[in-house]
Design an enzyme around this catalytic site. Structure first.
Site, PDB file in Angstrom:
ATOM      1  N   ASP A 202     -52.766 -20.027 -56.890  1.00 12.00           N
ATOM      2  CA  ASP A 202     -51.379 -19.292 -57.297  1.00 12.00           C
ATOM      3  C   ASP A 202     -50.704 -20.413 -58.067  1.00 12.00           C
ATOM      4  O   ASP A 202     -49.972 -20.972 -57.180  1.00 12.00           O
ATOM      5  CB  ASP A 202     -50.716 -18.387 -56.518  1.00 12.00           C
ATOM      6  CG  ASP A 202     -49.815 -17.674 -57.169  1.00 12.00           C
ATOM      7  OD1 ASP A 202     -48.948 -18.063 -57.633  1.00 12.00           O
ATOM      8  OD2 ASP A 202     -50.021 -16.460 -56.913  1.00 12.00           O
ATOM      9  N   ASP A 205     -46.876 -20.150 -56.785  1.00 17.21           N
ATOM     10  CA  ASP A 205     -46.565 -20.552 -55.502  1.00 17.21           C
ATOM     11  C   ASP A 205     -46.788 -22.119 -55.134  1.00 17.21           C
ATOM     12  O   ASP A 205     -45.913 -22.538 -54.617  1.00 17.21           O
ATOM     13  CB  ASP A 205     -47.544 -19.862 -54.444  1.00 17.21           C
ATOM     14  CG  ASP A 205     -47.183 -18.325 -54.270  1.00 17.21           C
ATOM     15  OD1 ASP A 205     -46.059 -18.053 -54.340  1.00 17.21           O
ATOM     16  OD2 ASP A 205     -48.195 -17.451 -53.814  1.00 17.21           O
TER      17      ASP A 205
END
Length: 211
Positions: A202, A205
């Site tokens: 991700d 993130d």
């Protein structure tokens, strides 16, 4: 125009080396952010290679020189939140550029984008719009973002992502065949959770340290 003709894979040794660092799961959030900003700056040059310019003359210390200036304003539009990482790198090259924002998050059950925010400059109809997001996975967020931009009057849109996959490219180019795609890599596939494989995880993130 074929799908391949609408997609530019930006292949450069420096970019490949930085992309390898991004993929490495042991890369720290600090280094990940630094490398993603540098990749975005490198991609900007290819993304804007064919934008229009107007001739202009300037006076050097010795004589008059022929030069160029951008014919249309540029507007950077990140898809929040991960797209902000690419803007951070691009504004180093384009200080003072106008920036719009599209806020979306992915519903992890349906994989469909959920919109929560959008704000654009008033000049979209006269601008070259650069839409950016690190990952083109299912393509749903990018497709929705372009549709929103078009509704606001944008007619010259370019989309850049760091990593893409065949499924996302097919979906995006089918929905918006007039919008060119610029990417640093086309990976193998999507997994059952809608993540790019091998990908890099991700991006949001990892960039913001919220893994």
């Amino acid at each position: 125009m074929t799908e391949a003709a609408r997609v530019t894979i930006i292949d450069h040794p420096i970019l490949r080396a930085r992309l390898t660092t991004l993929r490495d799961k042991t890369t720290s959030a600090e280094i990940f952010a630094e490398q993603l900003r540098e990749i975005s700056a490198l991609m900007l040059f290819e993304m804007t290679r064919t934008i229009s310019t107007d001739p202009v003359a300037v006076e050097t210390p010795l004589a008059i020189a022929s030069g160029a200036r951008l014919a249309r304003p540029l507007v950077l539009v990140p898809i929040l939140r991960a797209g902000l990482a690419m803007v951070d790198g691009m504004v180093r090259i384009l200080p003072g550029v106008s920036i719009g924002h599209i806020g979306m998050y992915r519903n992890e059950e349906t994989l469909e984008p959920q919109q929560y925010y959008f704000k654009f400059p008033s000049c979209l109809d006269k601008a070259d719009v650069l839409l950016v997001d690190p990952m083109l996975a299912t393509g749903n967020s990018a497709i929705t973002a372009v549709s929103l931009l078009k509704k606001q009057g944008a007619s010259s849109i370019r989309y850049a992502c760091v990593i893409s996959c065949p499924e996302g490219i097919r979906a995006f180019t089918a929905a918006h065949p007039d919008v060119p795609v610029f990417t640093a890599a086309v990976d193998e596939r999507l997994n059952e959770r809608g993540y790019i494989v091998p990908g890099l995880g991700d991006a949001g993130d990892r960039y913001f340290g919220t893994v």
